[in-house]
Design an enzyme around this catalytic site. Structure first.
Site, PDB file in Angstrom:
ATOM      1  N   HIS A 174      55.509  74.503 116.557  1.00 15.80           N
ATOM      2  CA  HIS A 174      55.784  73.493 115.825  1.00 15.80           C
ATOM      3  C   HIS A 174      57.263  73.145 115.674  1.00 15.80           C
ATOM      4  O   HIS A 174      57.755  72.276 115.646  1.00 15.80           O
ATOM      5  CB  HIS A 174      54.780  73.255 114.558  1.00 15.80           C
ATOM      6  CG  HIS A 174      53.710  72.745 114.760  1.00 15.80           C
ATOM      7  ND1 HIS A 174      53.170  71.698 115.513  1.00 15.80           N
ATOM      8  CD2 HIS A 174      52.405  73.144 114.240  1.00 15.80           C
ATOM      9  CE1 HIS A 174      52.012  71.398 115.262  1.00 15.80           C
ATOM     10  NE2 HIS A 174      51.485  72.367 114.667  1.00 15.80           N
ATOM     11  N   SER A 221      51.929  77.864 114.675  1.00 13.05           N
ATOM     12  CA  SER A 221      52.837  77.328 113.583  1.00 13.05           C
ATOM     13  C   SER A 221      54.488  77.385 114.100  1.00 13.05           C
ATOM     14  O   SER A 221      55.353  76.617 113.738  1.00 13.05           O
ATOM     15  CB  SER A 221      52.778  77.846 112.259  1.00 13.05           C
ATOM     16  OG  SER A 221      51.417  77.744 111.739  1.00 13.05           O
ATOM     17  N   CYS A 279      52.164  82.545 116.908  1.00 11.26           N
ATOM     18  CA  CYS A 279      51.392  81.709 116.187  1.00 11.26           C
ATOM     19  C   CYS A 279      51.808  80.158 116.581  1.00 11.26           C
ATOM     20  O   CYS A 279      53.056  80.145 116.551  1.00 11.26           O
ATOM     21  CB  CYS A 279      51.595  81.930 114.817  1.00 11.26           C
ATOM     22  SG  CYS A 279      50.656  80.734 113.747  1.00 11.26           S
ATOM     23  N   CYS A 293      48.567  85.966 109.514  1.00 13.00           N
ATOM     24  CA  CYS A 293      48.491  84.345 109.292  1.00 13.00           C
ATOM     25  C   CYS A 293      47.148  84.128 109.768  1.00 13.00           C
ATOM     26  O   CYS A 293      46.362  83.407 109.056  1.00 13.00           O
ATOM     27  CB  CYS A 293      49.632  83.916 110.088  1.00 13.00           C
ATOM     28  SG  CYS A 293      49.540  82.067 109.923  1.00 13.00           S
TER      29      CYS A 293
END
Length: 358
Positions: A43, A40, A38, A159
C-alpha cells in the site's frame, strides 16, 4: 547495514547501505533473521497510504537481540524476539484501558532534536523498518519467544497471524459453533480461517478468486469455499447458510469486498474489515440494514495484546494447531524483495518471507 529503501512511490525498492544508530535508554538493537512481505507494505509502495520518504518499509519480522539500552530490563543479547507495529507506551488512556494496539503516544520514537535511528536521511517506518539486516526499536515493539521457534515462521506471527487470528478472537470474539465467512485467502485471510477453526466456529466459508488459494483455505480449516470469479459471493454465502453468516471478515482492503462482507451477514451479524482500504475511499452500506442490528467495524492489528498473544501463537504452531508451514509460498533474499512484491501483485503467493543470512 543493508536495507531495502523506498525512495519514490511506484518505484522498485533499492538495496542500499544505511547507517543505524546505537541503542539508547529503552531501545533494543535486533539482528533481523526473517521478515514477511506483507500487503500493507505494498500500500505504501503504491502510494495508497502516505509515509515520509525515503523510508525502509517492513514490519513482520523476527530476530535476535544484539544489544540493549541502559534502561532495558526485559531483554538481553541473545533473546529471540518478534516485532510488532503496535508499539505501546504503557501508561496512556488506551494502554491502561486494555487497548494498547491504539496507543498514539509519540514517546516510543526518538525526539526530533536527537540523532535519528536511521542515517542518510532515511525515515523509520512505524518505529520498525524491518526490510533491513538490523532494527533499532523501542523495547515495547518486541516480545520474547521460545528459542525452538523457527524464525521464518515466527516472522509471520508479527503481523499476518496476529492481524487475522486476532480479528476473529479479539475483535469479533466469535462464539463456538458460529458461522463465519472470510473474504481473501492470503496470509491474513488464512490466519483468520485458522483462528476461526481453533476458536470452534461451526462453519467457515472461504471466498477468493483463485482455486489454489481456496484449496489451501480448506487445509487451514475452511468447511466450504466460494470462487468469487465464478459466483456472486454474497448470494453464494447466503445460500450456503440459509440467510447469511453471523461473522464475516474482509482480508483484502477493497471497497467492493468490504461492502460484500456486510451484505452477506444475517440479522445481528458483524462484518469486520481487516484489510487496509485505501485512504480517501468511502464504503457504502444500505442504511436500512442497520435496523437488522448488523455491525460494520474495523480491526487494528487484530486488537492485539501482543506480549500475551504472540507467545500463545508460537505454542499453537509448535503444538501443530497453527499451520504456518503451509503459509510460506517462497523464501527469498533481501535482494529479491521486488520479486516478492511482483508475486504478491500477481496473486501467486500466500506469503513470501525474506530470510537473512545468520
Amino acid at each position: 547495514m543493508k536495507a531495502a529503501v523506498l525512495r519514490e512511490v511506484n518505484t522498485p525498492l533499492v538495496i542500499e547501505d544505511v547507517p543505524i544508530s546505537k541503542p539508547k535508554s529503552r531501545e533494543v538493537l535486533v539482528r533481523t533473521a526473517a521478515c514477511g512481505v506483507c500487503h500493507s507494505d505494498l500500500h505504501y509502495i503504491e502510494g495508497k497510504y502516505a509515509a515520509p520518504l525515503p523510508t525502509v518499509l517492513g514490519h513482520e519480522a523476527a530476530g535476535v537481540v544484539e544489544a540493549v539500552g541502559s534502561e532495558v530490563r526485559h531483554f538481553r543479547p541473545g533473546d529471540h524476539v518478534i516485532s510488532c507495529l503496535s508499539v505501546f507506551c504503557g501508561h496512556c488512556e488506551y494502554c491502561t484501558t486494555g487497548r494498547p494496539f491504539s496507543c498514539q503516544n509519540p514517546e516510543v520514537s526518538r525526539d526530533d532534536d536527537e540523532e535519528p535511528r536511521l542515517g542518510n536521511g532515511v525515515s523509520q517506518f512505524y518505529n520498525l523498518s524491518a526490510f533491513a539486516e538490523m532494527m533499532l526499536v523501542h523495547e515495547h515493539a518486541l516480545v520474547k519467544i521460545r528459542n525452538d521457534m523457527p524464525f521464518d515462521r515466527a516472522a509471520l506471527i508479527g503481523c499476518g497471524v496476529t492481524t487475522g487470528f486476532g480479528a476473529v478472537v479479539n475483535t469479533a470474539k466469535i462464539e463456538v459453533g458460529s458461522t463465519v465467512a472470510v473474504i481473501g485467502c492470503g496470509g491474513v485471510g488464512l490466519s483468520a480461517i485458522n483462528g476461526a477453526a481453533i476458536a470452534g466456529a461451526g462453519r467457515i466459508i472461504a471466498v477468493d478468486i483463485r482455486g489454489t488459494k481456496l484449496n489451501l483455505a480448506r487445509h487451514f480449516g475452511a468447511t466450504d469455499v466460494v470462487n468469487a470469479a465464478e459466483d456472486d459471493p454474497v448470494e453464494a454465502v447466503r445460500e450456503l447458510t440459509g440467510g447469511g453468516v453471523e461473522y464475516s471478515f474482509e482480508a483484502l482492503g477493497l471497497k467492493q469486498t468490504s461492502e460484500q462482507a456486510f451484505r452477506m451477514l444475517r440479522a445481528s451479524g458483524m462484518a469486520t474489515v481487516i484489510g487496509m482500504v485505501p485512504e480517501g475511499e468511502m464504503l457504502e452500506i444500505h442504511g436500512a440494514d442497520l435496523l437488522d442490528d448488523k455491525v460494520l467495524r474495523g480491526s487494528n492489528m487484530g486488537s492485539n495484546h501482543f506480549r500475551v498473544d504472540m507467545p500463545r501463537y508460537v505454542d499453537f504452531y509448535l503444538d501443530g494447531k497453527l499451520k504456518l508451514d503451509d503459509m510460506i509460498s517462497r523464501r527469498i533474499s533481501l535482494d529479491e524483495i521486488n520479486e516478492g512484491f511482483d508475486d504478491m501483485k500477481a496473486g501467486e503467493v500466500a506469503r513470501s518471507v525474506i530470510v537473512f543470512d545468520s
